[in-house]
Design an enzyme around this catalytic site. Sequence first.
Site, PDB file in Angstrom:
ATOM      1  N   SER A 246      -3.214  -1.782   0.803  1.00 10.16           N
ATOM      2  CA  SER A 246      -4.539  -2.104   1.347  1.00 10.16           C
ATOM      3  C   SER A 246      -5.547  -1.980   0.217  1.00 10.16           C
ATOM      4  O   SER A 246      -5.254  -1.391  -0.823  1.00 10.16           O
ATOM      5  CB  SER A 246      -4.914  -1.114   2.448  1.00 10.16           C
ATOM      6  OG  SER A 246      -5.221   0.153   1.884  1.00 10.16           O
ATOM      7  N   ASP A 247      -6.738  -2.505   0.404  1.00 11.44           N
ATOM      8  CA  ASP A 247      -7.803  -2.148  -0.530  1.00 11.44           C
ATOM      9  C   ASP A 247      -8.329  -0.778  -0.094  1.00 11.44           C
ATOM     10  O   ASP A 247      -7.977  -0.272   0.984  1.00 11.44           O
ATOM     11  CB  ASP A 247      -8.909  -3.216  -0.549  1.00 11.44           C
ATOM     12  CG  ASP A 247      -9.714  -3.158  -1.860  1.00 11.44           C
ATOM     13  OD1 ASP A 247      -9.704  -2.097  -2.510  1.00 11.44           O
ATOM     14  OD2 ASP A 247     -10.355  -4.157  -2.213  1.00 11.44           O
TER      15      ASP A 247
END
Length: 731
Positions: free
Chosen positions: A287-288
């Site tokens: 994920s960011d």
Amino acid sequence: MLTDAQKARVEELLSQMTIEEKIGQMNQESPSIVGGFSVPFPELIEMLNDGRISQEEFGQIMSTAKRDFHEDDIRAGLVGSMMGDDPVKANELQKIAVEESRLGIPLIMGFDVIHGLRTVYPIAIAEAGSFDTDLFERTARVAAKESRAHGIGWNFAPMLDVARDSRWGRVSEGPGEDPYLASCFACAKIRGLQGDRSSAENYVAACLKHYVAYSACESGRDYNTTSMSISQLHNVYLPPFKAAVEEGALTAMASFNDLNGVPCTVNPYTLRKILKGEYGMPGFVVSDANGIKECVTHGIAEDDMDAGVQAVNAGLDMDMGTHIFKDHLKQAVEEGRVSMEVLDDAVRRILSVKMWLGLFDNPYVSEENIEKYKKLPQEHVEVALEAAKKSIVLLKNEGNVLPLDRKQKISLVGTLAANSEEVIGAWAMSWKREDCVTILDGMKNAGANVTYYACGGPEGEINYDEVKKACEEGDVVVAVVGELVSMSGEASSKAETGMPGRQREMLQAILDSGRPLVTVLMNGRPMALGWEGEHLPVMVEAWHLGIQMGNAVAAVLLGDENPSGRLASSFPYVTGQCPIYYNHPSTGRPGSKSKFTSRYLDAPFKALFPFGYGLSYTTYEYSDMKVQETADALEVSVNVKNTGDRSGTEVVQLYMQDITASLVRPVKELKGFTRVPLAAGEEKTVTLVLAKKDMGFYNNEGEYVLEDGKFNLFVGANSEDCLSEQVTVKF
Ligand code: NOJ
């Protein structure tokens, strides 16, 4: 990706892991700040942002804090990845993982190495303008080697967001507005980062980001919503990711934005179906930062657990920045909301990348390698210099004021010219001030007769006394103007992309003096430069070029380098033209002089400087375009002649237009390019090959179609200035 023996090793490990250890692999930590203050760290940041504490108070509090490297969790097998760029710390943490955790699984260390680690080279939007795939690869290789020497096995790069709206601050990090150029950039970066596996010290795993369509954020505002047709997604935003996976890219980062209503962090269509299914990316998706938690704020998940469940089921394998997987996935599996197969698939992918990196056999950075990169290797500096020179774009040179003569008295003005922090560009964190060459340093290094006047810059007032002095005392004034590094990059969108502060007034004052004026631009986005384009006779686009910026700019200003960079992004006259890009779909009423066409009342509809544009100290002439059809390609040839009195390198560009199709197609699409060195007076026949299989497009079912019919082919110096031929093709 792995040998059978390595695959078996991964499976063997997987079979021994507890569910906690599996989830641990899916958890990425960065050092957190603990102690010293009574509120949680995120709140402290909020307090700083909302003004409850000042920058000084923040600094004071931070100096009393300690860093928690999560040693206990690493020991317990609850951490799969760490962020950081300190090789000594990396070795310490790795030792805990390898020697003290039950299964001894090494950590994978990730870091943002976007345009270089110690050897910072030009920001991507600038480097892309060199149109030099060999260079793209070599700069990435430098980054890979330095990363490994700092304990980093995984670079959060390349950034492949095709960006057409320069209000978005992150245009600086990516390769510009064109999907084809971005795809060439992507493949070269993967070769550079992952390609040299002759020694474990030479390569890293790439991480394609931000997957996907992050750059299409509405109104150019970072983190904003994106919405588009499936055909646009596949034709414009996905191609560089697809190309990179075909080149062997191993991992990707899900972007923050929602796409047609589904955040990319929890998007099964983009993650599981396209990236892992159709493209077959073998590694994992991270994920960011904080991305999973933000799905609750997006309103797509009702709580953290729900967000984690949706993410992992959609195909997201590693959690950056929250503890949602760590805290909730076990319960989700026990409740049957996530299957063990899904969990195993994620862990298998993470272990496989670690295996591919050789971390199981070689988890540490050698002392020798740490030592070797304490000082910048000269060959790395040379690559950075070459990249910086090739990224500079000559926009205007009325009266051939450039190149300058070393003997001329040069007055250098503008604070950007003398500040070493400003050469670096967004997203570079491991550089050292002593390595940075400002334009002032560069001019002095090159032996120019230069005097610097601190007249003002993007921020603050202009010192008109200094401006006056600079104009009186110099034969020519070189004004360095543009944006501070902090004005582009993440969370740096702008509603007005013109010249910041009072710099325009400073330029006007110099013009009023009657002294010849050369304007050098330093910026992280295509700025809206209508006034500058009209009034300034000489303009050089120098972006943020990295540690060798000053030497590169000096080489161009003094004529030691004939500029050959081109624009990877169109420049508007005014911000209101954004998004602006050359390859827009055909309208029913193409913009023209007449009123009821696609135009503005108060601004031109065309770009000030179009994609592919850039001048040189010589001139080139194109003639005799020919198209030859073979069984599977069109061979487009053209004669290019250097008609000036200096050698130079021309970037020959090939474009195509599908004239009639079942979907409206772009007015032009880049399909090929090559850099052609030409001595003064020399003429060459240049041939560019367009494979027929590349003449199709994606429809709204996401299928690639090739449709027979008429095509325009264009070959020339930029997206506007081309020769053309029409052909009919049957596939
Ligand atoms: C946020 C940024 O969007 C991304 O580009 C970066 O890689 C991560 N943070 C990690 O620093």
